[in-house]
Write an enzyme that holds these catalytic residues in place. Sequence first.
Site, PDB file in Angstrom:
ATOM      1  CE  LYS A  55      53.496  31.903  93.011  1.00 43.46           C
ATOM      2  NZ  LYS A  55      53.959  32.749  92.279  1.00 43.46           N
ATOM      3  CG  LEU A  60      58.953  33.044  92.656  1.00 45.37           C
ATOM      4  CD1 LEU A  60      60.665  33.826  92.471  1.00 45.37           C
ATOM      5  CD2 LEU A  60      58.169  32.553  91.397  1.00 45.37           C
ATOM      6  CB  CYS A 119      64.930  34.720  89.746  1.00 47.68           C
ATOM      7  SG  CYS A 119      62.920  33.244  89.784  1.00 47.68           S
ATOM      8  CG  ASN A 156      57.955  36.022  84.031  1.00 48.36           C
ATOM      9  OD1 ASN A 156      57.142  36.843  84.457  1.00 48.36           O
ATOM     10  ND2 ASN A 156      58.390  34.845  84.512  1.00 48.36           N
TER      11      ASN A 156
HETATM   12  C1  LIG Z   1      50.018  37.173  90.580  1.00 45.82           C
HETATM   13  C2  LIG Z   1      50.607  36.696  89.161  1.00 45.82           C
HETATM   14  C3  LIG Z   1      51.834  35.412  89.787  1.00 45.82           C
HETATM   15  C4  LIG Z   1      52.662  35.366  89.016  1.00 45.82           C
HETATM   16  N1  LIG Z   1      53.891  34.667  89.250  1.00 45.82           N
HETATM   17  C5  LIG Z   1      54.244  33.696  88.677  1.00 45.82           C
HETATM   18  C6  LIG Z   1      55.284  32.210  89.054  1.00 45.82           C
HETATM   19  O1  LIG Z   1      55.447  31.740  89.659  1.00 45.82           O
HETATM   20  N2  LIG Z   1      56.330  32.107  87.398  1.00 45.82           N
HETATM   21  C7  LIG Z   1      56.628  32.549  86.857  1.00 45.82           C
HETATM   22  O2  LIG Z   1      57.383  31.805  85.645  1.00 45.82           O
HETATM   23  N3  LIG Z   1      55.490  33.753  85.990  1.00 45.82           N
HETATM   24  C8  LIG Z   1      54.402  34.193  86.807  1.00 45.82           C
HETATM   25  N4  LIG Z   1      54.337  35.245  86.768  1.00 45.82           N
HETATM   26  C9  LIG Z   1      53.914  36.102  85.439  1.00 45.82           C
HETATM   27  C10 LIG Z   1      52.896  34.593  83.852  1.00 45.82           C
HETATM   28  O3  LIG Z   1      53.114  34.200  83.986  1.00 45.82           O
HETATM   29  C11 LIG Z   1      52.854  35.448  83.198  1.00 45.82           C
HETATM   30  O4  LIG Z   1      54.235  35.068  82.133  1.00 45.82           O
HETATM   31  C12 LIG Z   1      52.806  36.885  82.992  1.00 45.82           C
HETATM   32  O5  LIG Z   1      51.572  38.072  83.823  1.00 45.82           O
HETATM   33  C13 LIG Z   1      52.225  37.560  81.445  1.00 45.82           C
HETATM   34  O6  LIG Z   1      50.882  37.358  80.879  1.00 45.82           O
HETATM   35  P1  LIG Z   1      50.460  38.030  81.168  1.00 45.82           P
HETATM   36  O7  LIG Z   1      50.016  39.656  80.971  1.00 45.82           O
HETATM   37  O8  LIG Z   1      49.058  37.201  81.198  1.00 45.82           O
HETATM   38  O9  LIG Z   1      49.568  37.464  83.007  1.00 45.82           O
HETATM   39  C14 LIG Z   1      52.775  35.659  87.975  1.00 45.82           C
HETATM   40  C15 LIG Z   1      51.698  36.790  86.949  1.00 45.82           C
HETATM   41  C16 LIG Z   1      50.581  37.117  87.914  1.00 45.82           C
HETATM   42  C17 LIG Z   1      50.130  38.194  87.487  1.00 45.82           C
END
Ligand SMILES: Cc1cc2nc3c(=O)[nH]c(=O)nc-3n(C[C@H](O)[C@H](O)[C@H](O)COP(=O)(O)O)c2cc1C
Lengths: 307, 307, 244, 244
Positions: free
Chosen positions: B48, B76, B134, B196
């Site tokens: 996370k 975050l 961010c 992201n």
């Molecule tokens: C609920 C949630 C929380 C996330 N928190 C973070 C995070 O803390 N740091 C980060 O770099 N990306 C975060 N992401 C982005 C994911 O790591 C990823 O880059 C993004 O969701 C695209 O992948 P996916 O389509 O498989 O979800 C988050 C995504 C989701 C859905």
Amino acid sequence: MVNNLNTKVTLSGLTLDNPVIPASGTFGFGYEFAELYDINILGSFSFKGTTREPRFGNDLPRIAECTSGLINSVGLQNPGIDKVISEELPKMRQVFHKPVIANISGFSVDEYAYSCEKIDKEDQVGIIEVNVSCPNVHHGGMSFGTSPEAAAEVTRAVKAVTTKPVYIKLSPNVADIASIAKACEDAGADGISLINTLMGMRINLKTQKPVIANKMGGFSGSAIFPVAVRMVYQVYEAVNIPVIGMGGVSSAEDVIEMMLAGATAVQVGAANLIDPFACKNIIEDLPTVMQKYGITDLKEIIGGAHK
Amino acid sequence: MVNNLNTKVTLSGLTLDNPVIPASGTFGFGYEFAELYDINILGSFSFKGTTREPRFGNDLPRIAECTSGLINSVGLQNPGIDKVISEELPKMRQVFHKPVIANISGFSVDEYAYSCEKIDKEDQVGIIEVNVSCPNVHHGGMSFGTSPEAAAEVTRAVKAVTTKPVYIKLSPNVADIASIAKACEDAGADGISLINTLMGMRINLKTQKPVIANKMGGFSGSAIFPVAVRMVYQVYEAVNIPVIGMGGVSSAEDVIEMMLAGATAVQVGAANLIDPFACKNIIEDLPTVMQKYGITDLKEIIGGAHK
Amino acid sequence: MKQSWFTIEENKPLTSSVYRMVLSGDTSAITASGQFVNIKLDGFFLRRPISVCDYNDSTLTILYKVVGKGTEKMATLLPADKLDILTGLGNGYDTAKSGNTPVLIGGGVGVPPMFRLAKNLVAEGKSPIVVLGFQTAAEVFYKEEFEALGVDVHIATADGSVGVKGFVTDVVKSLSAYTYFYTCGPEPMLRALSDCTTTSGQLSFEERMGCGFGACMGCSCKTKYGNKRICKDGPVLEKEEIIW
Amino acid sequence: MKQSWFTIEENKPLTSSVYRMVLSGDTSAITASGQFVNIKLDGFFLRRPISVCDYNDSTLTILYKVVGKGTEKMATLLPADKLDILTGLGNGYDTAKSGNTPVLIGGGVGVPPMFRLAKNLVAEGKSPIVVLGFQTAAEVFYKEEFEALGVDVHIATADGSVGVKGFVTDVVKSLSAYTYFYTCGPEPMLRALSDCTTTSGQLSFEERMGCGFGACMGCSCKTKYGNKRICKDGPVLEKEEIIW
Ligand SMILES: Cc1cc2nc3c(=O)[nH]c(=O)nc-3n(C[C@H](O)[C@H](O)[C@H](O)COP(=O)(O)O)c2cc1C
Ligand SMILES: Cc1cc2nc3c(=O)[nH]c(=O)nc-3n(C[C@H](O)[C@H](O)[C@H](O)COP(=O)(O)OP(=O)(O)OC[C@H]3O[C@@H](n4cnc5c(N)ncnc54)[C@H](O)[C@@H]3O)c2cc1C
Ligand SMILES: Cc1cc2nc3c(=O)[nH]c(=O)nc-3n(C[C@H](O)[C@H](O)[C@H](O)COP(=O)(O)OP(=O)(O)OC[C@H]3O[C@@H](n4cnc5c(N)ncnc54)[C@H](O)[C@@H]3O)c2cc1C
Ligand SMILES: Cc1cc2nc3c(=O)[nH]c(=O)nc-3n(C[C@H](O)[C@H](O)[C@H](O)COP(=O)(O)O)c2cc1C
Ligand code: FES
Ligand code: FES
């Protein structure tokens, strides 16, 4: 009781019976769809992107399926502005009797101005929609729509040679859509259309090559709706001219969501391809959905989510 | 016959048993999932997003459903770098015995450097993944990831205080992802993670307000896969460092498609939320799917679509 | 928590918008009343969280109200259709604190979890008082089912078409004595109950969820005892810890 | 063109990967052999184009090969399931030019449209010769159905396990005389036929489609007679206009 509902909206003085407009490139010049239903029920429609010269477009395959969407790389196939005026518009006039939106593309500022000046003289054109997602051949091929300056330059050039409302159609492949919209407004645009397609790619696992001959293409369909709503919302806050919202719209609920985000009218693209009756169905569903959400006058909800 | 298949890949000297990595923010610190299956079958996982200070994150609601995806605005939420090191990592170590990817966020260059320097000292950290999506509080809130200069500045600051491989995780909300990746490489990044979330919004028709308390949020899930594949493809062409691909991956086929686009390893985000066994299923399906497409060694297909 | 396939045995309307669905499958992960399940529906990305109304070794009963596209879809499903369900989610109610005559207050679709809770309390030899709140007579459901447990059932309707005219709080205020309270329902009702109850109690919350099992932080709220995820550390919170 | 719902009457494998699906519904938009339909499948964005194999006033027969996720899904459908289908797409074959003894050449999943074409030609009093090409005996389908039309059927298999060993072109080259040709199959086969045939003819093409009814320009190709959309101005093109 559906009688008291008002679905009329106004774009730069042009009143539409309803805000539903098939998006450019997914409705040709209307006559394919006119075989299926009376397309005069539409608010208007935006015809196939037209360029100064005739274009065959990109190599085949031009289409790739995606989850809840598709990628296209048609590459602006069109017969060129002269034939559009001499052949397509007369055919269109047979089946559509309302003002139409002329979608114009170009690869240089001059080309945009040339085509817009010509189309401006056509009676049936109500709005000129200038697609700035095309690559600027004079500047390394980056799209006009990715820089506020380039988008403004096109806007000024087109405004200088036209009398009709000019809407600039923006690309979503940018970091700051609001600044680009603002630059167009400052350059004299009468409205903003957005979004065009997101750049996307699929790879064929059997051949290990991109599915699309041109490798990348424009991704659209229901999958992109949340991006479109967000951008319409941001642009509505940034400008004081009307916004035509589009991107993934496929139901009357989606139309209302776009309008709440800030759209005065809403275009429907990919949905027409998989359901040729999509726009008809949306228009027919609108009154019921308005009632469900207690809306009596559609224009009153424009930008409602900003309150 | 499945025995002859090789699923191992190497990221900056770190060899993973397979390329499947749960994405940051969708797998916590692993122990929720360790109750369900032995998470040591994973290639690795990205924990996370961690910041210098503890953060509660954004107001509720933080989640909105979309067609083939969701919007999150968790903001975050995390206990801060000190507690992550003192409390979360020891708990994680109980259930996961491979090198882990430390996902670090920040709101200033100093903050990134501070947290990365601390996490760099943790034995179990194999890679530091720096999330530059961010907002930069010192520069009007535009994300570090939307400018090549800002992304490079973060990269340099982090590289100066760390010894482990540093991967910069890029935001897709930009016009030219390749130039940002290149700037990070030039600034010393050891790899690039992308994408992201896309910025998105949904509006609740009943309340006429954005569904998410914070209005906009990060859109991810299968809907964004074509955008992710395209960006991975573009970044692979632009840099000579490894790429970790993600965005909408939910099947072994998707993993292979990402690798063909140029990813050395692949992260899975939203799919974990709707199917807690998503990564396990993908890992178990990989051999069958490799055989179907005649792949014996996964690492050989990396970037295959560029040939 | 467990992920498994359930088969629909029954899916019938109880009122014009509330349905009962009975499913057969592996219920072994369900350990307490007040827990919920998370249901995958074709065509929808996120699962739909629904409280456990009742269960035994091989069947699960849920009651749901049609409020949007997902629950609309659920209402069209037929016996023999199969659903991918995560079971055993959330903390559930703790009956250890109940005392002998706890009051159980369910409002609208907050009624379902009260059923299994009442059943458990009765099985533990306690005498729960049940208060159910609805808008109007036509929306009342599960009155007979509660009565069949042999418990005292009070109904409040906003329009007075059945039972007490008014809110569940009016009924609760009129109760001579109760040892504890348990409730589930719309947030304004929970808050009003928190204010008007004279004992400690447990309240069950709803929140939009990403995962439903603690992984995404999509449902975190602040409490006096620290941040809690409604899906994992809740949905049941103690009256004393809630920050309104 | 028409959009309407069809009900599956039958969906059975003919070989290990080729299925026949018989559907009931409104076929009034279908006007010629060689036309196709475009089928919406749950969970897939684009429709799947499939040739009309045969039809009458109320039923439609298609033959399809499982090659990807969409056709995999089709193979799981059951009688009574309903499908949203666009019918009457494409130009189809023109039988006016056939002469008395045209040769009809189908390769693999190019076989289906030849069936209705043969039927129509027979009904017009002509004597079509049919040539069907497959990889191997196990992949042969519809041989008996063609024979039942009373036409001359030649089979070519790449491995010689049935009929002539070789390609359909080998059979065509060996024919003493034919008045015209019609074909559908993989592009290399079409090209080889275009080269080896001694008469004029019509060839049916496949292309990835966005809409299937002429709206999107997703399937345009250049011909000697101008740009043509495979879905609307095709899928059947004349030998003379094709630019290889
Ligand atoms: C609920 C949630 C929380 C996330 N928190 C973070 C995070 O803390 N740091 C980060 O770099 N990306 C975060 N992401 C982005 C994911 O790591 C990823 O880059 C993004 O969701 C695209 O992948 P996916 O389509 O498989 O979800 C988050 C995504 C989701 C859905
Ligand atoms: C722990 C818990 C237990 C629940 N138990 C029950 C029950 O026993 N019976 C019942 O009828 N309802 C219950 N709900 C509410 C139920 O989850 C929603 O009514 C349902 O998700 C609505 O889905 P929809 O697709 O019809 O609505 P839509 O509004 O179309 O859904 C859109 C999105 O919002 C979410 N959403 C909408 N309303 C709610 C809500 N009230 N709570 C959480 N998410 C919501 C949906 O899950 C979906 O992700 C419970 C909710 C929670 C959190
Ligand atoms: C006019 C026409 C008639 C056809 N008639 C038949 C027939 O009678 N029987 C039969 O078995 N097949 C026929 N096909 C091919 C059939 O459309 C494809 O096999 C099918 O679309 C594959 O879908 P899928 O989801 O299984 O494959 P996937 O590869 O998963 O499909 C991905 C995407 O590519 C498209 N696609 C894949 N292969 C083809 C193809 N060969 N042609 C066009 N689009 C393709 C799909 O429609 C989909 O949009 C015809 C194609 C066309 C254009
Ligand atoms: C096949 C196809 C062709 C398109 N051609 C054009 C075009 O010529 N000019 C233009 O401005 N936009 C064009 N677009 C973009 C659409 O008008 C629309 O902006 C975009 O697809 C997003 O809407 P949607 O998600 O509803 O499809 C095209 C889109 C598709 C799918
Ligand atoms: S919904 Fe994911 S943590 Fe609660
Ligand atoms: S597929 Fe759309 S024009 Fe042919």
